[in-house]
Design a protein around this motif. Sequence first.
Motif, PDB file in Angstrom:
ATOM      1  N   TYR A 259       0.731  -1.333  -0.080  1.00  0.00           N
ATOM      2  CA  TYR A 259       0.154  -0.156   0.217  1.00  0.00           C
ATOM      3  C   TYR A 259       0.885   1.583  -0.052  1.00  0.00           C
ATOM      4  O   TYR A 259       1.802   1.255   0.758  1.00  0.00           O
ATOM      5  CB  TYR A 259      -0.925  -0.053   1.447  1.00  0.00           C
ATOM      6  CG  TYR A 259      -1.429   1.180   1.466  1.00  0.00           C
ATOM      7  CD1 TYR A 259      -2.801   1.497   1.012  1.00  0.00           C
ATOM      8  CD2 TYR A 259      -1.076   2.126   2.662  1.00  0.00           C
ATOM      9  CE1 TYR A 259      -3.670   2.600   1.094  1.00  0.00           C
ATOM     10  CE2 TYR A 259      -1.774   3.338   2.774  1.00  0.00           C
ATOM     11  CZ  TYR A 259      -3.194   3.598   1.965  1.00  0.00           C
ATOM     12  OH  TYR A 259      -3.680   4.620   2.200  1.00  0.00           O
ATOM     13  N   THR A 261       0.439   5.726  -0.591  1.00  0.00           N
ATOM     14  CA  THR A 261      -0.276   6.891  -0.720  1.00  0.00           C
ATOM     15  C   THR A 261       0.080   7.829  -1.684  1.00  0.00           C
ATOM     16  O   THR A 261      -0.273   8.328  -2.579  1.00  0.00           O
ATOM     17  CB  THR A 261      -0.261   7.763   0.820  1.00  0.00           C
ATOM     18  OG1 THR A 261       0.992   8.131   1.157  1.00  0.00           O
ATOM     19  CG2 THR A 261      -1.179   7.056   1.659  1.00  0.00           C
ATOM     20  N   THR A 265       0.308   1.916  -5.313  1.00  0.00           N
ATOM     21  CA  THR A 265      -0.331   0.679  -4.382  1.00  0.00           C
ATOM     22  C   THR A 265      -0.235  -0.462  -5.553  1.00  0.00           C
ATOM     23  O   THR A 265      -0.677  -0.102  -6.375  1.00  0.00           O
ATOM     24  CB  THR A 265      -1.678   1.202  -4.073  1.00  0.00           C
ATOM     25  OG1 THR A 265      -1.679   2.239  -2.905  1.00  0.00           O
ATOM     26  CG2 THR A 265      -2.354   0.041  -3.623  1.00  0.00           C
ATOM     27  N   THR A 295      -8.217   7.644  -1.844  1.00  0.00           N
ATOM     28  CA  THR A 295      -8.528   7.439  -0.490  1.00  0.00           C
ATOM     29  C   THR A 295      -8.587   6.009  -0.185  1.00  0.00           C
ATOM     30  O   THR A 295      -8.452   5.243  -1.005  1.00  0.00           O
ATOM     31  CB  THR A 295      -9.931   8.059  -0.017  1.00  0.00           C
ATOM     32  OG1 THR A 295     -10.801   7.330  -0.560  1.00  0.00           O
ATOM     33  CG2 THR A 295      -9.995   9.571  -0.366  1.00  0.00           C
ATOM     34  N   ASP A 296      -8.422   5.651   1.399  1.00  0.00           N
ATOM     35  CA  ASP A 296      -8.592   4.297   1.606  1.00  0.00           C
ATOM     36  C   ASP A 296      -9.997   3.565   1.014  1.00  0.00           C
ATOM     37  O   ASP A 296      -9.898   2.515   0.760  1.00  0.00           O
ATOM     38  CB  ASP A 296      -8.286   4.037   3.241  1.00  0.00           C
ATOM     39  CG  ASP A 296      -7.016   4.492   3.623  1.00  0.00           C
ATOM     40  OD1 ASP A 296      -5.979   4.330   2.914  1.00  0.00           O
ATOM     41  OD2 ASP A 296      -7.021   4.713   4.859  1.00  0.00           O
ATOM     42  N   TYR A 299      -9.346   2.656  -2.555  1.00  0.00           N
ATOM     43  CA  TYR A 299      -8.543   1.414  -2.703  1.00  0.00           C
ATOM     44  C   TYR A 299      -9.399   0.298  -2.145  1.00  0.00           C
ATOM     45  O   TYR A 299      -9.289  -0.848  -3.072  1.00  0.00           O
ATOM     46  CB  TYR A 299      -7.201   1.734  -1.987  1.00  0.00           C
ATOM     47  CG  TYR A 299      -6.228   2.515  -2.630  1.00  0.00           C
ATOM     48  CD1 TYR A 299      -5.642   2.109  -3.897  1.00  0.00           C
ATOM     49  CD2 TYR A 299      -5.641   3.373  -1.907  1.00  0.00           C
ATOM     50  CE1 TYR A 299      -5.113   3.213  -4.311  1.00  0.00           C
ATOM     51  CE2 TYR A 299      -4.631   4.452  -2.391  1.00  0.00           C
ATOM     52  CZ  TYR A 299      -4.206   4.072  -3.785  1.00  0.00           C
ATOM     53  OH  TYR A 299      -3.024   4.813  -4.173  1.00  0.00           O
ATOM     54  N   TYR A 300     -10.282   0.273  -1.201  1.00  0.00           N
ATOM     55  CA  TYR A 300     -11.029  -0.733  -0.900  1.00  0.00           C
ATOM     56  C   TYR A 300     -11.935  -1.159  -2.097  1.00  0.00           C
ATOM     57  O   TYR A 300     -12.170  -2.429  -2.161  1.00  0.00           O
ATOM     58  CB  TYR A 300     -11.842  -0.216   0.293  1.00  0.00           C
ATOM     59  CG  TYR A 300     -12.564  -1.467   0.970  1.00  0.00           C
ATOM     60  CD1 TYR A 300     -12.152  -2.676   1.388  1.00  0.00           C
ATOM     61  CD2 TYR A 300     -13.988  -1.545   0.578  1.00  0.00           C
ATOM     62  CE1 TYR A 300     -12.905  -3.747   1.861  1.00  0.00           C
ATOM     63  CE2 TYR A 300     -14.740  -2.503   1.125  1.00  0.00           C
ATOM     64  CZ  TYR A 300     -14.324  -3.786   1.688  1.00  0.00           C
ATOM     65  OH  TYR A 300     -15.005  -4.835   1.967  1.00  0.00           O
ATOM     66  N   ALA A 321       0.800  -0.118   6.884  1.00  0.00           N
ATOM     67  CA  ALA A 321      -0.394   0.466   6.269  1.00  0.00           C
ATOM     68  C   ALA A 321      -1.492   0.379   7.002  1.00  0.00           C
ATOM     69  O   ALA A 321      -2.616  -0.201   6.669  1.00  0.00           O
ATOM     70  CB  ALA A 321      -0.887  -0.299   4.752  1.00  0.00           C
ATOM     71  N   SER A 323      -3.762   2.639   8.252  1.00  0.00           N
ATOM     72  CA  SER A 323      -5.099   3.156   7.986  1.00  0.00           C
ATOM     73  C   SER A 323      -5.815   2.240   6.785  1.00  0.00           C
ATOM     74  O   SER A 323      -7.048   2.083   7.101  1.00  0.00           O
ATOM     75  CB  SER A 323      -4.930   4.564   7.129  1.00  0.00           C
ATOM     76  OG  SER A 323      -4.235   4.494   6.013  1.00  0.00           O
ATOM     77  N   PHE A 324      -5.424   1.770   5.940  1.00  0.00           N
ATOM     78  CA  PHE A 324      -6.063   0.828   4.950  1.00  0.00           C
ATOM     79  C   PHE A 324      -6.136  -0.391   5.602  1.00  0.00           C
ATOM     80  O   PHE A 324      -7.354  -1.060   5.279  1.00  0.00           O
ATOM     81  CB  PHE A 324      -5.065   0.582   3.784  1.00  0.00           C
ATOM     82  CG  PHE A 324      -5.717   0.024   2.668  1.00  0.00           C
ATOM     83  CD1 PHE A 324      -7.228   0.342   2.329  1.00  0.00           C
ATOM     84  CD2 PHE A 324      -4.984  -1.107   2.127  1.00  0.00           C
ATOM     85  CE1 PHE A 324      -7.864  -0.334   1.208  1.00  0.00           C
ATOM     86  CE2 PHE A 324      -5.668  -1.888   0.829  1.00  0.00           C
ATOM     87  CZ  PHE A 324      -7.077  -1.401   0.713  1.00  0.00           C
ATOM     88  N   CYS A 327      -9.345   0.354   7.467  1.00  0.00           N
ATOM     89  CA  CYS A 327     -10.559   0.402   6.515  1.00  0.00           C
ATOM     90  C   CYS A 327     -11.094  -0.917   6.051  1.00  0.00           C
ATOM     91  O   CYS A 327     -12.194  -1.226   6.145  1.00  0.00           O
ATOM     92  CB  CYS A 327     -10.199   1.069   5.393  1.00  0.00           C
ATOM     93  SG  CYS A 327     -11.033   1.091   4.163  1.00  0.00           S
TER      94      CYS A 327
END
Length: 419
Positions: A259, A261, A265, A295-296, A299-300, A321, A323-324, A327
């Motif tokens: 991942y 930013t 990614t 944003t996360d 990406y999700y 990673a 934050s991801f 998420c």
Amino acid sequence: MNKPEFSVFSKKQLIALSWWHDNSPFCSMDGIICDGAVRSGKTTCMSLSFIAWTFYNFNDTSFAICGKTISSLRRNIITDLIPRLRELGFDCEEKFSQNLVKISFGTKINRFYLFGGRDESSASLIQGMTLGGILLDEVALMPRSFVEQALARCSLHGSKFWFNCNPESPMHWFFKEWIEKHKEKNCLYLHFLMTDNPSLSEKTVRRYETLYSGTFYERFVLGRWVAVDGLVYPDAAEGKYTAEPPCKSFSEYYVSCDYGTVNPTSMGLWGLADEVWYRIDEYYFDSRKQGAHKTDEEYYAELLKLTDGIDVTAVIIDPSAASFIECICRHGKYRVIPAKNDVTDGIRKVQSAFRDGKIRISPCCKSAIREFSLYRWDENAKKDTPKKENDHAMDDIRYFVLNVLDRQDDLFFAFASSR
């Protein structure tokens, strides 16, 4: 279970077994360093010799046996050593919760503490001990701070050091400080080749010769301290491991993710078919090239598209990673595995997985194929380090191998050992 059998020892192995004895011309040495090729018999001889030396010179004394990790130490030394010692008449009692092995012979008893020297923080584990001697297996994989702290614990009269390793870079601190200065350190230095192990058949030697290529062949087969250079995966760059999956139905799926930013990614979708893991599809987004960030949640959404209609066992992500990971966990659809991230060891295992036919890359994974042709070693680094560029698909592939294939190998070993 079959009892361990001893083969005829080579001249070099016999020196490693007896160098400390009063009748040996090397008995005044403060330590021994054994390096060289894999499967050359140095580990077995070193460990047996170490135990014999402790009982020849000490009683009711503490010693240390160190490896990169406790699990690798048990796998490489302890599991094989204990039945051999029992065959020779020693009594061995393992205290797993204390990482301690108590060994007795006749009226003598000594204690052997097990330590893992994985990183800089490991040095604190061994502080405060007083030791009669120490055996450091895979010493080139340990940080200098741990090794020096461990050696400082050997303060009893007559204590000695025992070092064992396979070659790394010629700029490695252990090579520079100990192997090149072994006479200054008053250490016996023995360099092993596969020919120094008479128990190996020609067929076995040939098999090991096919396991490695390039720099790692020179190190692990020829036993040379050589620097890495050029492409990390030259055969993959030539398309040797690119293959169409044999079918579109797979028995199991994983996703591996590196991942970023600002950095790209990369996500790889893996499927298992006929005992081979195929990287069957990928998602790759470079925010610099695209001139935009995601944003996360975005990406999700891409993760959902990549796995549409597929039951994924887990998503493996670099633990940094955070934050991801949060998420993905918040949505509750996927199980997340924080990836093990040992770069050099991971690269070796990816190379082995390619050579052994355990993983293949689908032609549709264009970004991974592109990175194979660009991912290079950093020739200016003091230890084996790839350049931090063109490495995002390379990282997610490494995460997969370290956390799925390597885990399966460990599970197999644990099962086989318990039987």
